[in-house]
Design a protein around this motif. Structure first.
Motif, PDB file in Angstrom:
ATOM      1  N   LEU A  29       0.814  -1.210   0.000  1.00  0.00           N
ATOM      2  CA  LEU A  29       0.000   0.000   0.000  1.00  0.00           C
ATOM      3  C   LEU A  29       0.850   1.263   0.000  1.00  0.00           C
ATOM      4  N   TYR A  33      -0.531   3.038  -3.150  1.00  0.00           N
ATOM      5  CA  TYR A  33      -1.747   3.786  -2.853  1.00  0.00           C
ATOM      6  C   TYR A  33      -1.380   5.252  -2.637  1.00  0.00           C
ATOM      7  N   GLY A 219      -5.224   1.218  -5.182  1.00  0.00           N
ATOM      8  CA  GLY A 219      -3.834   0.824  -5.323  1.00  0.00           C
ATOM      9  C   GLY A 219      -3.503   0.401  -6.734  1.00  0.00           C
TER      10      GLY A 219
END
Length: 227
Positions: A29, A33, A219
């Motif tokens: 992540l 992200y 993501g």
């Protein structure tokens, strides 16, 4: 800011000396992200097999957000009474759920376990009506190779779980059935036929990551070398 809470059993809490798939997910992540996020939950420890209690901080890599709601020997039946307060107290937005093996092994049959999964969803939504949940089916472990009734229970529960997710999915609080990790091999991806080793950790994290990317555009595809 999105707040992710891993919820699971021994495969999620991990034991002393491990990275855990939670670590692999955090690594993924933070590299894919773009928005701010946090890993949240009421617990931080690993399970210590020497003391037979969840009191270890001996992560292979301790410098990461270690929060979770997972327990060695805990399943849906144990998490139903806990999840509402955990979601409320930690303001979770996304639950990454991997439960069921321990239920089927010791506590409830497939249909009862599915009912507990439904109760879990209701409790989580009572705390956050817009909660998102990504749910991993039970990965058959070594017991399923020699215990035909248990293997059948796993298959039956996973069918019930798919129906539960489809029935309870709603736009404001989406439920996502995660595809089992592709190529997961209990002889190669676990150290004892049940608990993930390093490659297993990556495969479980990848399963969640790919599901969220494909269904929610959250993501990017999973790259093990960055996680």
């Amino acid at each position: 800011m999105l707040r992710f809470m891993p919820v699971g059993d021994s495969q999620t809490i991990g034991s002393a000396g491990e990275h855990t798939w939670r670590y692999r997910m955090w690594q993924h992540l933070r590299t894919t992200y773009p928005g701010p996020f946090r890993i949240v939950g009421p617990r931080e420890t690993l399970y210590d097999k020497a003391t037979e209690s969840p009191d270890s901080y001996e992560y292979a890599e301790p410098d990461f957000p270690r929060a979770h709601l997972a327990g060695w020997g805990e399943g849906w039946i144990h998490m139903v009474p806990l999840i509402q307060e955990a979601v409320r107290a930690h303001r979770a937005d996304v639950l990454l759920v991997s439960l069921g093996l321990i239920d089927l092994g010791f506590y409830t049959n497939a249909e009862q376990t599915a009912e507990n999964a439904r109760a879990f969803v209701a409790e989580a939504r009572a705390a956050n009506p817009r909660i998102r949940m990504a749910v991993l089916p039970v990965i058959p472990n070594v017991r399923a190779q020699s215990d035909a009734p248990f293997a059948a229970a796993v298959t039956s529960f996973n069918d019930f779980l798919a129906k539960t997710v489809a029935d309870l999915d709603e736009p404001r609080s989406p439920l996502l059935l995660v595809s089992p990790p592709p190529g997961y091999d209990i002889h190669l991806d676990t150290y004892d036929g049940t608990h993930p080793n390093e490659s297993g950790e990556h495969r479980i994290a990848e399963a969640f990551a790919e599901a969220m990317y494909q269904a929610w555009d959250l993501g990017e595809p999973y790259a093990a070398e960055s996680a």
